[in-house]
Write a protein that holds these residues in place. Structure first.
Motif, PDB file in Angstrom:
ATOM      1  N   TYR A  22       0.820  -1.211   0.000  1.00 42.98           N
ATOM      2  CA  TYR A  22       0.000   0.000   0.000  1.00 42.98           C
ATOM      3  C   TYR A  22       0.856   1.265   0.000  1.00 42.98           C
ATOM      4  O   TYR A  22       1.677   1.472   0.894  1.00 42.98           O
ATOM      5  N   PRO A  23       0.666   2.148  -0.990  1.00 44.91           N
ATOM      6  CA  PRO A  23       1.452   3.378  -1.023  1.00 44.91           C
ATOM      7  C   PRO A  23       0.759   4.503  -0.247  1.00 44.91           C
ATOM      8  O   PRO A  23       0.237   5.434  -0.823  1.00 44.91           O
ATOM      9  N   LYS A  79       0.580   7.199   3.381  1.00 47.48           N
ATOM     10  CA  LYS A  79       1.435   8.022   4.216  1.00 47.48           C
ATOM     11  C   LYS A  79       1.877   7.258   5.470  1.00 47.48           C
ATOM     12  O   LYS A  79       3.054   7.170   5.793  1.00 47.48           O
ATOM     13  N   GLU A 119       4.317   4.422   4.855  1.00 45.42           N
ATOM     14  CA  GLU A 119       5.696   4.877   4.659  1.00 45.42           C
ATOM     15  C   GLU A 119       6.330   5.268   5.996  1.00 45.42           C
ATOM     16  O   GLU A 119       7.478   4.932   6.273  1.00 45.42           O
ATOM     17  N   GLU A 120       5.554   5.972   6.803  1.00 46.07           N
ATOM     18  CA  GLU A 120       6.082   6.421   8.106  1.00 46.07           C
ATOM     19  C   GLU A 120       6.492   5.241   8.975  1.00 46.07           C
ATOM     20  O   GLU A 120       7.434   5.314   9.740  1.00 46.07           O
ATOM     21  N   ALA A 136       9.221  -0.117   3.443  1.00 45.43           N
ATOM     22  CA  ALA A 136      10.379  -0.741   2.793  1.00 45.43           C
ATOM     23  C   ALA A 136      11.087  -1.691   3.757  1.00 45.43           C
ATOM     24  O   ALA A 136      11.443  -2.815   3.403  1.00 45.43           O
ATOM     25  N   GLU A 137      11.262  -1.249   4.968  1.00 44.26           N
ATOM     26  CA  GLU A 137      11.960  -2.080   5.957  1.00 44.26           C
ATOM     27  C   GLU A 137      11.177  -3.351   6.230  1.00 44.26           C
ATOM     28  O   GLU A 137      11.736  -4.438   6.339  1.00 44.26           O
ATOM     29  N   ILE A 176       9.093  -4.942   4.259  1.00 42.47           N
ATOM     30  CA  ILE A 176       9.198  -5.863   3.120  1.00 42.47           C
ATOM     31  C   ILE A 176      10.580  -6.524   3.107  1.00 42.47           C
ATOM     32  O   ILE A 176      10.713  -7.739   2.923  1.00 42.47           O
ATOM     33  N   ALA A 177      11.611  -5.713   3.334  1.00 45.74           N
ATOM     34  CA  ALA A 177      12.977  -6.248   3.332  1.00 45.74           C
ATOM     35  C   ALA A 177      13.149  -7.325   4.407  1.00 45.74           C
ATOM     36  O   ALA A 177      13.723  -8.386   4.156  1.00 45.74           O
ATOM     37  N   THR A 218      15.253   0.192  -1.599  1.00 46.08           N
ATOM     38  CA  THR A 218      14.985   0.445  -0.191  1.00 46.08           C
ATOM     39  C   THR A 218      14.410  -0.805   0.461  1.00 46.08           C
ATOM     40  O   THR A 218      14.766  -1.122   1.606  1.00 46.08           O
ATOM     41  N   ALA A 219      13.540  -1.508  -0.275  1.00 44.53           N
ATOM     42  CA  ALA A 219      12.857  -2.669   0.296  1.00 44.53           C
ATOM     43  C   ALA A 219      13.705  -3.935   0.231  1.00 44.53           C
ATOM     44  O   ALA A 219      13.190  -5.038   0.358  1.00 44.53           O
ATOM     45  N   CYS A 249      12.411   6.125   0.486  1.00 39.68           N
ATOM     46  CA  CYS A 249      11.027   5.652   0.581  1.00 39.68           C
ATOM     47  C   CYS A 249      10.850   4.348  -0.172  1.00 39.68           C
ATOM     48  O   CYS A 249      11.749   3.893  -0.874  1.00 39.68           O
ATOM     49  N   PHE A 250       9.684   3.760   0.001  1.00 41.79           N
ATOM     50  CA  PHE A 250       9.286   2.639  -0.855  1.00 41.79           C
ATOM     51  C   PHE A 250       8.477   3.233  -2.006  1.00 41.79           C
ATOM     52  O   PHE A 250       8.932   3.280  -3.121  1.00 41.79           O
ATOM     53  N   ALA A 251       7.307   3.765  -1.705  1.00 40.53           N
ATOM     54  CA  ALA A 251       6.514   4.446  -2.731  1.00 40.53           C
ATOM     55  C   ALA A 251       6.893   5.920  -2.737  1.00 40.53           C
ATOM     56  O   ALA A 251       7.013   6.532  -1.682  1.00 40.53           O
ATOM     57  N   ILE A 293       2.068   8.483  -3.711  1.00 44.27           N
ATOM     58  CA  ILE A 293       1.269   8.562  -2.488  1.00 44.27           C
ATOM     59  C   ILE A 293       0.234   9.672  -2.607  1.00 44.27           C
ATOM     60  O   ILE A 293      -0.941   9.493  -2.272  1.00 44.27           O
ATOM     61  N   THR A 303      -2.579   8.519  -4.512  1.00 42.90           N
ATOM     62  CA  THR A 303      -3.393   7.525  -3.823  1.00 42.90           C
ATOM     63  C   THR A 303      -4.284   8.167  -2.762  1.00 42.90           C
ATOM     64  O   THR A 303      -5.467   7.898  -2.696  1.00 42.90           O
ATOM     65  N   ILE A 304      -3.680   8.992  -1.918  1.00 40.20           N
ATOM     66  CA  ILE A 304      -4.460   9.523  -0.793  1.00 40.20           C
ATOM     67  C   ILE A 304      -5.067  10.886  -1.102  1.00 40.20           C
ATOM     68  O   ILE A 304      -5.856  11.407  -0.335  1.00 40.20           O
ATOM     69  N   LEU A 355       1.506  16.071   0.833  1.00 31.70           N
ATOM     70  CA  LEU A 355       2.316  15.513   1.910  1.00 31.70           C
ATOM     71  C   LEU A 355       3.041  16.635   2.641  1.00 31.70           C
ATOM     72  O   LEU A 355       3.371  17.660   2.051  1.00 31.70           O
ATOM     73  N   PRO A 356       3.301  16.432   3.933  1.00 31.46           N
ATOM     74  CA  PRO A 356       3.957  17.493   4.701  1.00 31.46           C
ATOM     75  C   PRO A 356       5.386  17.750   4.233  1.00 31.46           C
ATOM     76  O   PRO A 356       6.026  16.881   3.629  1.00 31.46           O
ATOM     77  N   PHE A 370       8.614  15.223   4.287  1.00 32.18           N
ATOM     78  CA  PHE A 370       8.154  13.830   4.330  1.00 32.18           C
ATOM     79  C   PHE A 370       9.101  12.938   3.529  1.00 32.18           C
ATOM     80  O   PHE A 370       9.496  13.294   2.426  1.00 32.18           O
ATOM     81  N   GLN A 371       9.457  11.808   4.104  1.00 31.53           N
ATOM     82  CA  GLN A 371      10.348  10.813   3.483  1.00 31.53           C
ATOM     83  C   GLN A 371      11.771  11.318   3.284  1.00 31.53           C
ATOM     84  O   GLN A 371      12.535  10.734   2.530  1.00 31.53           O
ATOM     85  N   TYR A 427      13.439  13.010   8.569  1.00 31.25           N
ATOM     86  CA  TYR A 427      12.110  12.504   8.905  1.00 31.25           C
ATOM     87  C   TYR A 427      12.197  11.017   9.276  1.00 31.25           C
ATOM     88  O   TYR A 427      11.604  10.557  10.251  1.00 31.25           O
ATOM     89  N   HIS A 484      11.486   8.882  12.735  1.00 28.98           N
ATOM     90  CA  HIS A 484      10.541   7.768  12.756  1.00 28.98           C
ATOM     91  C   HIS A 484      11.223   6.425  13.015  1.00 28.98           C
ATOM     92  O   HIS A 484      10.621   5.369  12.825  1.00 28.98           O
TER      93      HIS A 484
END
Lengths: 319, 313
Positions: A164-165, A167, A170-171, A175-176, A178-179, B209-210, B228-230, B235, B238-239, B243-244, B247-248, B252, B256
């Motif tokens: 799912y792409p 917000k 991602e936060e 990626a981590e 999945i890896a 990344t993944a 990032c992944f996506a 993003i 999609t949403i 984005l702020p 972000f990514q 950031y 996180h």
């Protein structure tokens, strides 16, 4: 009520006519239409066989995404007993896009994990259309580790447009997650058998499909990117998805030639969506066969062979 | 790829630093728009002196600033089958490859080298964003595997600098298979109990990344790097919301919990050297002048670190 795809239009006309004829006869018992109707049925069957014997890659994508195809929950209900769903990643949430739990397959205890897309508007929303968030992959990795500790084979069913792409996803480290899940697949000693039952969408699919044996249903697809996504990047036009689907070589037939998958499970004529029970039974048979191929190995040897399998990929070309 | 392009050319390059003189002597900073003299920019490792924006840096320049004396020996990477799918979009894949090779003067999107970092032997791999967006295909997979195998056989750590738009679509499913393939490589290091330091640079996205980029024992990023992944555009589509700010970006991700640290490029070498010595249980680094690397592997003159830029006579 059959859902027709755009390339099945001719078929829907013939089947519609046959149905019309029969309902006419029902209202008027004096009419005998069975001969005509049967002829139309025969014509429809013929056309169906013809259409499905030469599906192009984009048509296969449409079949792979067909809403009436059996989904993970259907396979789990029919092929497994004592299914005991387990939930949560122990960090943040339960992800309904990934169904997972312990169960018995042909009496042996296993862990089964699969993407769940949902079957109507409400359940599709609930399952987020099969697009997992990090929690889904962390739950999968957690259950793989559990499976390894208790010596339970892992069976995965792959059916996702992709991770799912969003917000939040991602936060929280999509990626981590999945890896790590892919890494878990490459560090456990128990057998892993994976079947792509619909759409194998990119990294979201790999995380569950890094297996000893990988099978694909005849009309399923497995790709690094969706044809629409590829078209919008390389052709700068998402509408060129037909060409992108051809270029990506995402069909089960091409993947078998490339040595990326081990087996194609034939679908009934007209695709899995036209004969769900038969499709499920064939998938069950294939999982049993593939499991038996690797069950006898020692865990360390199995893991080494699994790694070797991936390291050797790319030795065969299509061109 | 033969032994000449493998060994001779890189050695000459590493001796004389940048081979070609940039056609354009001035470059505009992608961050603040300041015009920068190319030599000043190169000396500052492609970091803008006025706004600290980190611009992409070629793998060779990266290695020169990383390894002691700027000296490294390329590690050979097996060439995969070219264009395995016969891929063609608006251009042929083979034409895109030729163009990328001409533009960068490099063979592919990842360079692997070995040398010493702060006195300790190490293997490093760096992705080249200028080469088809650093995209990960069979070659990059082979490079990560070759780097891991070399690190294991030398019993030394591996440092990977990632920079990629993701998987190389032109290799279709085989590019996707680089996720498990490179993960196997990282498992080799794990099981040999050797450190893997992942340095994420701008941008690191998608399948890169993944897979290996997020599997480091220590996760470092360069300031401001998009990780990032996506990607943000996907993003937002999609949403359907904006984005702020930030972000990514690396900072950031640090907040996180996805990274251990954000390190400016100029401090990268020292930080990596310290980490390697800690993880390899070696004594602290001696400060001041380091001894010359024993038997500089290509016989090249070892100079004082970091980033010597020998100008062409």
């Amino acid at each position: 009520m059959q859902n027709y795809l755009d390339f099945e239009k001719g078929l829907s006309e013939i089947e519609g006519k046959a149905q019309e004829l029969r309902s006419l006869a029902q209202r008027n018992p004096a009419m005998n239409v069975e001969r005509e109707a049967a002829a139309l049925d025969e014509k429809a069957r013929e056309l169906l066989r013809e259409i499905y014997s030469r599906l192009d890659p984009w048509q296969k994508c449409q079949v792979a995404r067909h809403p009436d195809r059996p989904h993970t929950r259907d396979y789990v209900a029919a092929l497994f007993t004592e299914f005991t769903p387990l939930a949560g990643d122990r960090c943040f949430a339960e992800d309904h896009a990934v169904t997972a739990g312990m169960a018995r397959f042909e009496d042996r205890p296993v862990v089964v994990i699969g993407h769940e897309r949902g079957h109507d508007t409400r359940s599709r929303l609930h399952h987020n259309f099969g697009m997992a968030r990090p929690e889904g992959y962390r739950k999968a990795a957690r259950l793989m580790e559990l499976a390894d500790r208790f010596g339970l084979p892992v069976i995965t069913l792959v059916d996702t447009p992709g991770a799912y792409p969003g917000k939040g996803a991602e936060e929280r480290g999509q990626a981590e997650a999945i890896a790590r899940c892919t890494e878990r697949c490459l560090s456990i000693g128990v057998p892993i058998v994976s079947v792509v039952i619909g759409e194998g969408g990119s990294g979201g699919a790999v995380a569950l499909a890094t297996a000893d044996r990988i099978a694909m249903l005849e009309h399923s697809v497995y790709s690094v990117i969706s044809p629409e996504g590829c078209a919008s990047i390389l052709w700068k036009d998402a509408e060129r998805m037909r060409e992108a689907a051809v270029a990506l070589r995402l069909t089960a037939q091409d993947l078998l030639k490339l040595g990326v998958i081990d087996r194609i499970i034939p679908e009934p004529v007209g695709g899995a969506q036209r004969n769900r029970e038969e499709t499920i039974a064939r998938v069950g048979k294939a999982i049993g066969t593939l499991l038996r191929e690797i069950e006898g190995m020692k865990p360390a040897a199995r893991l080494a062979a699994r790694r070797r399998k991936f390291l050797q990929m790319g030795a065969k070309a299509l061109a | 790829m033969n032994w000449i392009s493998n060994y001779i050319k890189p050695s000459i390059n590493s001796l004389f630093s940048r081979r070609e003189v940039p056609e354009n002597l001035w470059r505009k900073c992608d961050g603040c728009g300041t015009m920068l003299f190319h030599r000043e920019l190169a000396e500052n490792l492609n970091v803008c002196p006025s706004c600290n924006h980190h611009m992409p840096i070629a793998p060779r320049a990266r290695f020169e600033s990383l390894f002691d004396g700027g000296v490294f020996v390329p590690v050979e990477v097996p060439d995969p089958l070219p264009d395995p799918l016969g891929f063609r979009d608006q251009k042929r894949y083979s034409d895109r490859m030729r163009e990328a090779r001409r533009k960068t003067g490099e063979h592919e999107a990842m360079l692997v080298g070995e040398g010493r970092i702060g006195g300790a032997p190490a293997v490093a791999a760096a992705q080249d964003f200028a080469f088809m967006g650093g995209s990960m295909g069979m070659y990059v997979g082979n490079a990560v595997i070759a780097a891991a195998e070399r690190a294991v056989s030398r019993r030394c750590p591996l440092v990977i600098f990632s920079a990629a738009g993701g998987a190389r679509m032109q290799e279709g499913i085989l590019s996707l298979m680089q996720m498990p393939r490179t993960t196997v490589a990282i498992r080799m290091l794990r099981e040999a109990r050797l450190p893997f330091i992942s340095v994420l640079t701008n941008p690191t996205t998608g399948g890169v990344t993944a897979s290996y980029a997020m599997l480091g024992d220590v996760q470092i990023a360069e300031p401001g790097a998009l990780i990032c992944f996506a990607g943000p555009r996907v993003i937002e589509q999609t949403i359907r919301e904006k984005l702020p700010e930030g972000f990514q970006r690396a900072e950031y991700l640090l907040e996180h919990g996805m990274l251990d640290m954000v390190v400016p490029r100029r401090e990268m070498r020292d930080r990596i050297a310290t980490l390697i010595r800690l993880m390899m249980r070696q004594p602290p680094r001696s400060h001041g002048d380091l001894p010359q690397p024993e038997a500089a592997p290509d016989g090249g003159a070892a100079q004082d670190a970091p980033a010597p830029k020998a100008e062409r006579p």
